[in-house]
Write a protein that holds these residues in place. Structure first.
Motif, PDB file in Angstrom:
ATOM      1  N   SER A 140      17.001   0.463 -24.049  1.00  0.00           N
ATOM      2  CA  SER A 140      16.909   1.123 -22.744  1.00  0.00           C
ATOM      3  C   SER A 140      15.937   2.303 -22.788  1.00  0.00           C
ATOM      4  N   ILE A 141      15.930   3.022 -23.896  1.00  0.00           N
ATOM      5  CA  ILE A 141      14.994   4.138 -24.033  1.00  0.00           C
ATOM      6  C   ILE A 141      13.568   3.619 -24.220  1.00  0.00           C
ATOM      7  N   ILE A 164      23.884   3.923 -16.827  1.00  0.00           N
ATOM      8  CA  ILE A 164      24.543   4.812 -17.785  1.00  0.00           C
ATOM      9  C   ILE A 164      26.032   4.492 -17.888  1.00  0.00           C
ATOM     10  N   LEU A 165      26.646   4.161 -16.762  1.00  0.00           N
ATOM     11  CA  LEU A 165      28.093   3.973 -16.719  1.00  0.00           C
ATOM     12  C   LEU A 165      28.561   2.553 -17.024  1.00  0.00           C
ATOM     13  N   LYS A 166      27.639   1.617 -17.157  1.00  0.00           N
ATOM     14  CA  LYS A 166      28.063   0.229 -17.393  1.00  0.00           C
ATOM     15  C   LYS A 166      28.669   0.094 -18.797  1.00  0.00           C
ATOM     16  N   PRO A 167      29.567  -0.885 -18.994  1.00  0.00           N
ATOM     17  CA  PRO A 167      30.150  -1.103 -20.329  1.00  0.00           C
ATOM     18  C   PRO A 167      29.062  -1.396 -21.362  1.00  0.00           C
ATOM     19  N   ASN A 168      29.255  -0.888 -22.569  1.00  0.00           N
ATOM     20  CA  ASN A 168      28.305  -1.096 -23.668  1.00  0.00           C
ATOM     21  C   ASN A 168      26.908  -0.576 -23.344  1.00  0.00           C
ATOM     22  N   LEU A 173      26.711   9.220 -24.033  1.00  0.00           N
ATOM     23  CA  LEU A 173      26.653  10.576 -23.488  1.00  0.00           C
ATOM     24  C   LEU A 173      27.040  11.652 -24.495  1.00  0.00           C
ATOM     25  N   ASN A 174      27.506  11.257 -25.667  1.00  0.00           N
ATOM     26  CA  ASN A 174      27.793  12.221 -26.726  1.00  0.00           C
ATOM     27  C   ASN A 174      26.651  12.338 -27.732  1.00  0.00           C
ATOM     28  N   ASP A 175      25.635  11.512 -27.573  1.00  0.00           N
ATOM     29  CA  ASP A 175      24.491  11.507 -28.477  1.00  0.00           C
ATOM     30  C   ASP A 175      23.522  12.631 -28.076  1.00  0.00           C
ATOM     31  N   PRO A 176      23.164  13.537 -29.002  1.00  0.00           N
ATOM     32  CA  PRO A 176      22.227  14.620 -28.676  1.00  0.00           C
ATOM     33  C   PRO A 176      20.904  14.117 -28.120  1.00  0.00           C
ATOM     34  N   ASN A 177      20.435  12.956 -28.600  1.00  0.00           N
ATOM     35  CA  ASN A 177      19.191  12.396 -28.069  1.00  0.00           C
ATOM     36  C   ASN A 177      19.329  12.041 -26.594  1.00  0.00           C
TER      37      ASN A 177
END
Length: 209
Positions: A140-141, A164-168, A173-177
């Protein structure tokens, strides 16, 4: 003697644990930015999270936000960011860091022919390299990096909350990147909306120079 050894061991390990707990960097950041610039990136991330979530956990805050309702009201999650404070953030970080992420271009608003600066992605900036590096392990990035590199701009269509909110989701959202990328993305959108709001409100088309 045994007690003395334990004390020495305790004081030796504590700084290491403390350092690991407070470090804000990833392999991709360290490959593209200096230590000072990484501290600036942390400021950018922290400012964004504080602006949109206050002291709440970012993941819970983002997921519990009713994005559909906000959009029906003509608002976005990031519109609560105070642009005056955002400009102060620009002044707190180094020019080197800013220039690796953003640049200004001149645009002319018609029919008034008013010239003004707008923000966009830095051409060949280290931030683009950072996204490309991260994209090697995050599809995705990688797609996002391709989109903003091709257009030179930050569009709200390049990252949407449904993705962002879809499963998998690739957006942990906890990743610093991910937190940093969302911070820069949403701050850029906020800048684009508010910097020249007095001209945009006239519905004057923009002619790029």
């Amino acid at each position: 003697m045994k007690k003395t050894f334990l004390l020495i061991l305790t004081f030796s390990i504590f700084p290491l644990l403390n350092s690991c707990g407070t470090k804000y960097s990833t392999a991709e950041m360290e490959s593209n930015f200096t230590e000072t610039e990484i501290e600036d990136l942390k400021q950018i991330r922290d400012f964004f999270i504080q602006s949109v979530c206050g002291n709440k956990d970012f993941e819970n805050c983002y997921k519990k936000t009713n994005h559909d309702s906000l959009m029906l009201q003509g608002n976005e999650f990031w519109e609560k960011i105070d642009f005056v404070e955002q400009k102060k953030l620009y002044e707190r970080i180094s020019k080197t860091t800013f220039d690796k992420i953003w640049m200004y271009y001149e645009s002319t608003y018609f029919p008034s022919k008013t010239k003004s600066q707008d923000i966009c992605l830095a051409t060949l900036g280290k931030y683009q390299n950072y996204l490309i590096d991260l994209g090697k392990r995050n599809p995705s990035i990688a797609k996002y990096a391709d989109n903003i590199q091709a257009s030179g701009a930050f569009s709200q269509f390049y990252i949407q909350y449904q993705e962002i909110l879809k499963p998998n989701s690739d957006f942990d959202l906890n990743d610093p990147n991910i937190q940093l990328i969302l911070a820069i993305h949403y701050l850029s959108l906020n800048d684009g909306m508010k910097r020249n709001a007095h001209l945009i409100e006239r519905n004057e088309p923009i002619k790029f120079q």
